[in-house]
Design an enzyme around this catalytic site. Structure first.
Site, PDB file in Angstrom:
ATOM      1  N   GLU A   1      49.194  50.147  38.745  1.00  8.76           N
ATOM      2  CA  GLU A   1      48.760  48.835  39.912  1.00  8.76           C
ATOM      3  C   GLU A   1      46.958  48.717  40.349  1.00  8.76           C
ATOM      4  O   GLU A   1      45.933  47.880  40.291  1.00  8.76           O
ATOM      5  CB  GLU A   1      49.245  48.564  40.206  1.00  8.76           C
ATOM      6  CG  GLU A   1      49.354  46.785  40.626  1.00  8.76           C
ATOM      7  CD  GLU A   1      49.279  45.949  39.863  1.00  8.76           C
ATOM      8  OE1 GLU A   1      48.536  45.880  39.639  1.00  8.76           O
ATOM      9  OE2 GLU A   1      49.354  44.837  41.080  1.00  8.76           O
TER      10      GLU A   1
ATOM     11  N   THR B   1      41.563  40.458  40.088  1.00 11.71           N
ATOM     12  CA  THR B   1      42.377  40.824  41.539  1.00 11.71           C
ATOM     13  C   THR B   1      41.148  40.909  42.591  1.00 11.71           C
ATOM     14  O   THR B   1      41.657  40.417  44.191  1.00 11.71           O
ATOM     15  CB  THR B   1      43.590  41.796  41.548  1.00 11.71           C
ATOM     16  OG1 THR B   1      44.114  40.545  41.063  1.00 11.71           O
ATOM     17  CG2 THR B   1      44.014  42.012  42.644  1.00 11.71           C
TER      18      THR B   1
HETATM   19  N1  HSE Z   1      48.702  40.916  46.038  1.00  9.35           N
HETATM   20  C1  HSE Z   1      48.143  40.665  45.509  1.00  9.35           C
HETATM   21  C2  HSE Z   1      47.136  40.093  45.913  1.00  9.35           C
HETATM   22  C3  HSE Z   1      48.653  40.633  43.779  1.00  9.35           C
HETATM   23  O1  HSE Z   1      47.356  38.642  46.028  1.00  9.35           O
HETATM   24  O2  HSE Z   1      45.466  40.134  46.029  1.00  9.35           O
HETATM   25  C4  HSE Z   1      47.564  40.571  43.147  1.00  9.35           C
HETATM   26  O3  HSE Z   1      47.498  41.357  42.516  1.00  9.35           O
END
Ligand code: HSE
Length: 306
Positions: free
Chosen positions: A128, A181
């Site tokens: 990830e 992201t």
């Molecule tokens: N918690 C993460 C974000 C989730 O909001 O950036 C996205 O992968």
């Protein structure tokens, strides 16, 4: 067992009050992966369908996660991975996490399960990190464990699984635009006012208490985001209208799914969720962006062999 086919479900992270710590697992939406044992050591990604992603192991989220588990287990064999993407990259419903979780789950199964599902979260998080530029487990944890998950701490990783109240349903509106992201994280501030932190802590505690006691009203009033949503909502066309449409139609709460652009709502009952999905899609018709709608029960099982 030398070859398995796996279903890797989509997930919703953050859930308004739990940035980087809360997530839930969806049913019916997910990638498929086929993982085979090979005599030759190492990890090879042999095929990817449904997305234009790199086959090089070190550049692929599934490859990096697979290397993390294999480097620890040090087995006397290698693995070939086929990835069939159904969750679009940059959708906000855990596309990269599904690949990372599927890789570590599949390899663990083929090795005779040397690791628990909780232990697999740590390996998947390494994959990830390649996609988002930072290690966070709020998508990989619900993908691997199912239900709702809370990351109590990252150092060391401490993940708690919470079963969903039985009547809870999720609605997801997925606009067909890609939001990376890393870009969605780049708009966030480095520091947060104390009063907002107090509000967010109260809501997170309220949300968890609501899950344990099946208190749907408490879940609803805890679904607020005073820290992240104000910064990210401008990246998502039609967000405010879709959120308001969901709330007006009776959703318990609504917000940005993960890093966006998907917009989620939580509802009590499937009937209510269908009504909310209709209201959200009606609000989105004039935006000029194609979108998908999903209505899903909370998936208690997580990643599984098909
Ligand atoms: N918690 C993460 C974000 C989730 O909001 O950036 C996205 O992968």
């Amino acid at each position: 067992m030398n070859k398995i086919k796996i279903f890797c479900p989509a997930t919703i992270a953050n859930l308004n009050c739990g940035f980087d710590v809360l997530g839930l697992c969806l049913e019916g939406i997910g990638d498929e992966m086929i993982i085979s044992k090979t005599a030759e050591k190492g990890i090879r990604i042999t095929k990817i369908t449904g997305a234009d992603l790199p086959l090089e192991t070190e550049k692929n989220v599934a490859g990096v996660a697979a290397l993390a588990i294999v480097n620890t287990a040090n087995p006397d064999c290698g693995f070939e991975i086929e990835i069939h993407k159904k969750i679009k990259a940059g959708s906000g419903i855990g596309s990269s996490s599904a690949s990372a979780a599927g890789a570590v789950f599949g390899i663990n199964e083929l090795l005779g399960r040397p690791f628990t599902r909780h232990e697999l979260v740590d390996f998947a998080m390494k994959g990830e990190a390649l996609a988002s530029g930072c290690e966070h487990a709020d998508n990989v944890a619900p993908c691997i464990l199912g239900g709702f998950t809370l990351v109590r701490g990252y150092n060391p990783l401490d993940v708690i699984k919470i079963q969903s109240p039985s009547e809870l349903f999720a609605v997801v509106l997925h606009p067909q635009i890609e939001l990376k992201t890393s870009d969605s994280r780049a708009v966030l501030p480095n520091a947060v006012p104390l009063k907002d932190t107090i509000t967010q802590c109260g809501n997170l505690g309220g949300f968890i208490a609501g899950l344990y006691t099946s208190d749907y009203a408490l879940i609803g009033r805890s679904l607020q985001d005073v820290i992240i949503e104000p910064h990210r909502q401008k990246l998502i066309p039609g967000f405010e209208n879709a959120k308001n449409a969901a709330l007006d139609a009776g959703a318990l709460g609504a917000g940005i799914s993960g890093a966006g652009p998907s917009i989620f709502a939580l509802c009590r009952s499937q009937e209510k969720a269908e009504k909310v999905a209709y209201a959200m899609s009606s609000s989105y018709l004039d935006i000029g962006i194609d979108f998908d709608m999903h209505v899903s029960k909370i998936n208690d099982e997580g990643v599984k062999i098909m």
